[in-house]
Scaffold this motif. Structure first.
Motif, short mmCIF file in Angstrom:
data_model
loop_
_atom_site.label_atom_id
_atom_site.label_comp_id
_atom_site.label_asym_id
_atom_site.label_seq_id
_atom_site.Cartn_x
_atom_site.Cartn_y
_atom_site.Cartn_z
N ILE A 51 15.15 -38.95 42.72
CA ILE A 51 13.74 -37.88 42.77
C ILE A 51 12.94 -39.56 42.94
O ILE A 51 12.62 -40.50 42.59
CB ILE A 51 13.79 -37.23 42.16
N GLY A 52 11.63 -39.64 43.94
CA GLY A 52 10.87 -41.06 43.82
C GLY A 52 9.14 -40.91 42.98
O GLY A 52 10.06 -39.86 42.38
N ASN A 53 8.20 -40.86 43.45
CA ASN A 53 7.16 -41.20 42.64
C ASN A 53 6.86 -40.13 43.03
O ASN A 53 6.57 -39.71 44.28
CB ASN A 53 6.59 -42.56 43.21
N TYR A 54 6.04 -39.44 41.94
CA TYR A 54 4.71 -38.60 42.92
C TYR A 54 4.90 -37.24 42.76
O TYR A 54 4.76 -36.98 44.12
CB TYR A 54 3.55 -39.32 43.09
N CYS A 55 6.64 -36.81 42.08
CA CYS A 55 6.92 -35.34 42.71
C CYS A 55 7.11 -34.41 42.27
O CYS A 55 6.97 -34.89 40.10
CB CYS A 55 8.22 -35.35 42.91
N HIS A 56 6.73 -32.86 42.38
CA HIS A 56 6.97 -32.23 41.04
C HIS A 56 7.59 -31.50 42.02
O HIS A 56 8.01 -30.53 42.71
CB HIS A 56 5.48 -31.47 41.52
N ILE A 57 9.19 -30.94 40.81
CA ILE A 57 9.86 -30.14 41.13
C ILE A 57 9.45 -28.53 40.91
O ILE A 57 9.58 -28.60 39.00
CB ILE A 57 10.95 -30.08 40.98
N SER A 58 9.22 -27.21 40.76
CA SER A 58 8.34 -26.23 40.08
C SER A 58 9.85 -25.16 39.59
O SER A 58 10.83 -25.40 39.49
CB SER A 58 7.69 -25.32 41.14
N PRO A 59 9.57 -24.97 38.57
CA PRO A 59 10.10 -23.98 37.86
C PRO A 59 11.64 -23.33 38.40
O PRO A 59 10.97 -22.42 40.22
CB PRO A 59 9.56 -22.42 37.10
N SER A 60 12.51 -22.97 38.34
CA SER A 60 13.53 -22.01 38.63
C SER A 60 14.39 -22.88 39.46
O SER A 60 14.48 -22.20 40.50
CB SER A 60 12.94 -20.52 38.39
#
Length: 186
Positions: A51-60
């Motif tokens: 995973i790179g920089n400034y990433c968001h993986i949301s719930p579930s």
């Protein structure tokens, strides 16, 4: 940090990383995470992960496929709640068994990768199938099925998803430069 001692098990972990208490990595030694990443609770990973920089993986969200499968996310990406990313799959017509059966008995089992390039946004409850590249700047609307690689800087919608509307590449990349310059000054 909520992820206790996981950082010592990862291949690489950056600065300012927040991982929910209920996130599962089957192969933490095959996980690389950049800076400024958030992975929300109830996410599940059974592949090698970068995973790179400034990433968001949301719930579930779930990323499945086994240790030989690969999942990569570029910089400035967002994956919304409930997405399913499939990096490996059994042959449903002639296949024998499932993940509990050794791969030598499942020769048509597909072990693959999914790559998400920079500036990609994936809408809630999207399903991404093996051997797909979400090209730079592409966006995917909620509830879409991605069964082939996407077109750069386009919004994709549907089941299966199709390129529908171009995104404003110049504006997004200009905002990235503005953001990077503001961080240099800080």
């Amino acid at each position: 940090m909520p992820y206790t001692d996981l950082e010592y098990k990862f291949k690489k972990i950056g600065k300012n990383v927040q991982i929910g208490r209920n996130v599962y990595f089957r192969y933490p030694s095959e996980v690389e995470i950049g800076d400024n990443v958030i992975i929300d609770d109830f996410c599940y990973f059974t592949t090698s992960v970068k995973i790179g920089n400034y990433c968001h993986i949301s719930p579930s969200c779930s990323v499945i496929g086994g240790k030989a499968a690969y999942f990569e996310v570029g910089d400035y990406c967002g994956i919304a709640a409930g997405c399913r990313i499939v990096c490996g799959s059994d042959d449903f017509l002639e296949g024998f068994g499932n993940a509990t059966i050794p791969i030598s008995f499942r020769p048509k089992c597909q072990v693959a990768k999914v790559v998400i390039k920079n500036h990609v946004i994936v809408g809630s409850n999207t399903v991404i199938l093996p051997n797909v590249i979400l090209s730079e700047g592409s966006a995917v609307g909620a509830l879409s099925l991605i069964n082939r690689s996407t077109k750069e800087w386009y919004l994709h919608l549907g089941n299966p998803a199709r390129a529908m509307v171009p995104r404003n590449r110049e504006e997004i990349l200009a905002k990235e430069q503005e953001f990077l310059e503001s961080n240099r000054e800080s």
